[in-house]
Structure formats: C-alpha cells, structure tokens
Design an enzyme around this catalytic site. Sequence first.
Site, PDB file in Angstrom:
ATOM      1  CG  ASP A  39      -0.154   0.182   2.533  1.00 19.33           C
ATOM      2  OD1 ASP A  39       1.103   0.251   2.505  1.00 19.33           O
ATOM      3  OD2 ASP A  39      -0.802   0.271   3.585  1.00 19.33           O
ATOM      4  CG  ASP A  95       1.548   3.204   4.652  1.00 22.32           C
ATOM      5  OD1 ASP A  95       0.430   2.763   4.944  1.00 22.32           O
ATOM      6  OD2 ASP A  95       2.508   2.474   4.305  1.00 22.32           O
ATOM      7  CG  ASP A 125      -3.585   2.967   5.309  1.00 22.30           C
ATOM      8  OD1 ASP A 125      -4.614   2.668   4.683  1.00 22.30           O
ATOM      9  OD2 ASP A 125      -3.094   2.271   6.215  1.00 22.30           O
TER      10      ASP A 125
HETATM   11  P1  UTP Z   1       2.305  -1.091   6.582  1.00 19.41           P
HETATM   12  O1  UTP Z   1       1.428  -2.224   7.015  1.00 19.41           O
HETATM   13  O2  UTP Z   1       1.829  -0.294   5.427  1.00 19.41           O
HETATM   14  O3  UTP Z   1       3.750  -1.676   6.347  1.00 19.41           O
HETATM   15  O4  UTP Z   1       2.486  -0.165   7.835  1.00 19.41           O
HETATM   16  P2  UTP Z   1       4.915  -1.238   5.373  1.00 19.41           P
HETATM   17  O5  UTP Z   1       6.155  -1.332   6.164  1.00 19.41           O
HETATM   18  O6  UTP Z   1       4.619   0.072   4.715  1.00 19.41           O
HETATM   19  O7  UTP Z   1       4.943  -2.400   4.348  1.00 19.41           O
HETATM   20  P3  UTP Z   1       4.290  -2.500   2.891  1.00 19.41           P
HETATM   21  O8  UTP Z   1       5.383  -2.145   1.962  1.00 19.41           O
HETATM   22  O9  UTP Z   1       3.134  -1.539   2.823  1.00 19.41           O
HETATM   23  O10 UTP Z   1       3.864  -3.917   2.757  1.00 19.41           O
HETATM   24  C1  UTP Z   1       3.391   0.911   7.875  1.00 19.41           C
HETATM   25  C2  UTP Z   1       3.639   1.327   9.267  1.00 19.41           C
HETATM   26  O11 UTP Z   1       2.478   1.875   9.833  1.00 19.41           O
HETATM   27  C3  UTP Z   1       2.216   1.327  11.091  1.00 19.41           C
HETATM   28  C4  UTP Z   1       2.887  -0.024  11.084  1.00 19.41           C
HETATM   29  O12 UTP Z   1       3.313  -0.365  12.357  1.00 19.41           O
HETATM   30  C5  UTP Z   1       4.035   0.163  10.159  1.00 19.41           C
HETATM   31  O13 UTP Z   1       5.157   0.514  10.901  1.00 19.41           O
HETATM   32  N1  UTP Z   1       0.779   1.151  11.290  1.00 19.41           N
HETATM   33  C6  UTP Z   1       0.039   0.500  10.373  1.00 19.41           C
HETATM   34  C7  UTP Z   1       0.207   1.649  12.419  1.00 19.41           C
HETATM   35  O14 UTP Z   1       0.884   2.259  13.249  1.00 19.41           O
HETATM   36  N2  UTP Z   1      -1.126   1.470  12.632  1.00 19.41           N
HETATM   37  C8  UTP Z   1      -1.901   0.792  11.752  1.00 19.41           C
HETATM   38  O15 UTP Z   1      -3.111   0.649  11.988  1.00 19.41           O
HETATM   39  C9  UTP Z   1      -1.306   0.310  10.586  1.00 19.41           C
HETATM   40 MN    MN Z   2       2.774   0.439   3.677  1.00 19.60          MN
END
Ligand code: UTP
Ligand code: MN
Length: 517
Positions: A329, A331, A441
Amino acid sequence: MVPLKRRKLVPTGAVNTGTGPVRTKFPHVVLFLLERKMGTSRRAFLSQLGRRKGFQVEQVLSESVTHIISESNTREEVTAWLDFQGGGQADVLLLDISWYTDSIRAGHPVDILDRHRLQLKSFSSKPSPVKSAVFSVPSYACQRRTTLENHNTVLTDALSLLAENAELSDEDGRGVAFRRAAAVLKALPSAVMSISQLSGLPCLGEHSLRVIKDIWENGASSEVESTKVSERFKALKVLTGIFGVGAKTADRWIREGIHDLHQLQNSGQTLNRAQQAGLQHYDDINQPVTKAEACAIEEIVEKAVSSVLPGAQIILTGGFRRGKQTGHDVDFLITHPEEGREVGLMPKVVSWLEAQGFLLYQKTTRNSYLESKADGPGRPPSNMDRFERCLSIFKLPKMEKQGAKDSQNVTENCLQANQKSDEPECPEAAPDRRWRAVRVDLVVSPISQFAFALLGWTGSKLFERELRRWARYEKGMSLSSHALYDNNQRKYLRASSEEEIFAHLGLEFIPPSERNA
Ligand code: UTP
Ligand code: MN
C-alpha cells in the site's frame, strides 16, 4: 552424487552451473566445490551463495577450473580424488573452504594465505581450525541497523513464512518469535556459513534453529515446505488477500468450507462495504505497488492537501520511506505547522479526491486520542493509534510513458485521465482499462505529535514493536504513535523530531533506511 567412475571431465570452456547463464565478475577464477564430505545440499547452498556474489562456480569439474575448494579434506584425499577423475591440470589450486568463505565475505577472491591451503596431515576428524567468525548483534531490533541488503534471504524467507502462518493462525506469540529470528539474520553483515556462527546470537529460539538446521542439512525446511502446500495456509492467504478480511474472518469462512474467491462469491456470505470493494479490486490490490506509482499518488495527495489547506504538509511514510521499491500500500502522514489547523482537514481532502474521481473506496475514522486518563500512560501501549485516518482504495490512472517521466505533469495527466474516463464503472476486467486500484492510507496528525506519528508509521512493524518493548523494559517508558511517557518521572517527554525521540530512549538514531527489521 554421480558415482565417481561415471564422472567425465568436460571440455575446457564449458560452463555448467545448473542455473543458466551467470554473470562472472572474476573471469580468471573458476571454482569447483568438492562434494566429498561437504554433502550435496551444503555444496548447492554454498555454490549458490558464491554465484550471487559474482563468482563462477562450476557444477562439473572441467579443465577450465582454476580452484578446487573442499571442506574437511586433506591434500592427499583431494589429490587421490583428482587422480581418480583422470587428473586435472597440474596448476589447479587446492584450497580449503575458508578461502571461499573469506572471499564471499570480501566480495572478491582474497589473497591465498597458508591457512587457506590444504594441509597434508589428516585432521579431518577435528573441526577445521579456521572457522568463520561468530556473529554478534544487539538483541533489540531498534539497536541495530537493518538495511534492505539481506545476505540471508533463503533463511529469512523461510522464517518469515512461518511467522506469517502463525499470524494467520492467531498465534501472535509464535509469529513474533519467528519475526525476531528472521530480523536477527537480516541484520548480519554477511551470509551465514556455518551453524556455529549463530551460537551467540539473540532471539534464535529452538524452533527457529531447527528450521535453519533443516535448511542447512537438507536444502529446505520440511515444516516450511509442508506449510506452503497446506490447504489451510493457501486458503488463509487467498482470503486475507481481500481488503477488509482479517485472520478471524478467514478462519470462520474456512470452517464453513470456503477456501477461495469463487466459493466465497457463491456462498451467499454477507460482505461489508470494505470487503465488497476488496473483492472487486482483488487482483490490483494484490499486485505490488511500485515506487513510481507511490510518487504519482504522492503528487495527487499533495495537490489535494494544498488545495484545501495551503501550508499543510504531507510525507510518504511506511515501507517507501524506508527505501523499499515496492509495497502493499502507500502510507501518508499529513500535518500543519500550526497546531489545531489540521482539525477538519481529512474530510476536505477526501471530498477533493472524491470529486476528482480518485477514490474507489474510503472509510474515515475520526481522531479519538486524548492525553487524558483513558488514553494516557495508565493503559498499556497499544499498536492501535487513534489518529484521524482514511483507509482508501485509490483509482490511479495509468500514466502515459512520456508523462510519467515529467513529474510536473503527473497530477495533470491523472486529472485529465480521470475526467476522460467518464464511463462511471469501467469494470476491473476490461482489457484496456486505463487505471489500477491501489491501497492508500492517509493519517492526519497535529504537529505536536508529528514526530511520534512519523516514527510510528515508518515501520517496519517489527522495528516499531521493538522500540515499544525497549521503551517499556529497558527505560520504563510508554511509547506510542502519539507520545512518549516516562513512568518514573511521571511526565510526557516532548519531541519535535525522530532524533529527539531516539535520544529520549537512550538509543542511537537509526535512519529510516536502516529500520528494515
Ligand atoms: P504497513 O502495514 O503499510 O507496512 O504499515 P509497510 O512497512 O509500509 O509495508 P508494505 O510495503 O506496505 O507492505 C506501515 C507502518 O504503519 C504502522 C505499522 O506499524 C508500520 O510501521 N501502522 C500501520 C500503524 O501504526 N497502525 C496501523 O493501523 C497500521
Ligand atoms: Mn505500507
């Protein structure tokens, strides 16, 4: 192993690596690993390692071989073996495995020292006098620098798969144990060459070590292989691949006999709005998002944010901030330098994006964080944060090749593309579809919490978990994506940058690119 008598010398120049064409960095060095005493799988494993580093490692002995590498063999044993093969050239070097492992570690063929040459007398019953150095790493992932350069992917892939299986099976404790073990191996400066090198390492429990040994001795872990093909694991993967479906829902469906998307669609299960969208855009969402796509979305979100609140800032977080080239995804963290100005921002951003046709799905949750008794230090730190957050599925127009290069045009191209595609529900299956669905997100944070939010959303997930564990057990503090509370001093520790948070925690600053635990 082919019986010795049937072995034939192959003519000079024949390259038979068993893995197709190789890129050879050192053309004057042609290696052959002797299987005798090393064993088939260890030989295959070590050959693979060498080839990845650019060494030419031959599968079959030939006249082009310049170095014969053996393990726990004496010089007499290797020469006898060579004689049996019909000789080899007189000037072939007979070297101990330690030369090979030293060279792999150095990334080039190292100078041949006395200790690298095969010994005359037998010491084969004793362990080799020169063993690869024992590794040492600190025990919390947040004390280590973990780049994306992983020298032990065979082992970490195996452990990560077992972690994933545990997480999907509601066994979080086991999942974390495997994740920690994998993270330790990811942090090693070079490939593991022998089990004895692992003896001093933290977080390698009995189970993880068993998996590593299995791979070491047999070339693969039976547990990993059987998990991969298990119907339950495959079904859990497919079903949780639907956006909005977690392990619990998937488990319930499996118990009701639903193992794939087809069965789900025919089951009459009621799906919520997220799951419906997840199912509709299943293929797109399960295809990795590229860095270029993330950057294109960043421009769109930037445009949205600056249109509705000039001065507001956005930053790409998650894996892309850590330097990953793909992700599941995209972020973003959004803030405004003046505290309070971010209030009400999210609905405006979402409306802007919706009006421009960029959202296929969205669900916004409001900020519910208060530095009060309920959310304050009394409660255990939770993974869940309570920012205003928008979980969405973006409709990202496929960019024209030339347009994609010219970054100034990305947003304009996207806007135009969206306006052109007036057909309201261009089906996902349409062959010439000019867009793809991407999970995005959005999180809004007040500037006072921004550093904590940035640290918390940059990941990796294990790195975050380890930061919180370190804070709690080593410092008596509670860390969340909102704040840091010192339980001894009974006060919040403020920070306006990630560096300050690391300093409060008594940790050396680790930049995002080294948080890939
Ligand atoms: P992600 O699940 O998007 O992981 O969460 P990522 O490292 O970007 O991996 P990919 O590439 O998308 O697969 C990103 C960060 O956001 C935090 C997670 O702990 C992670 O460090 N997070 C995610 C939250 O703090 N709360 C949430 O509800 C979701
Ligand atoms: Mn991510």
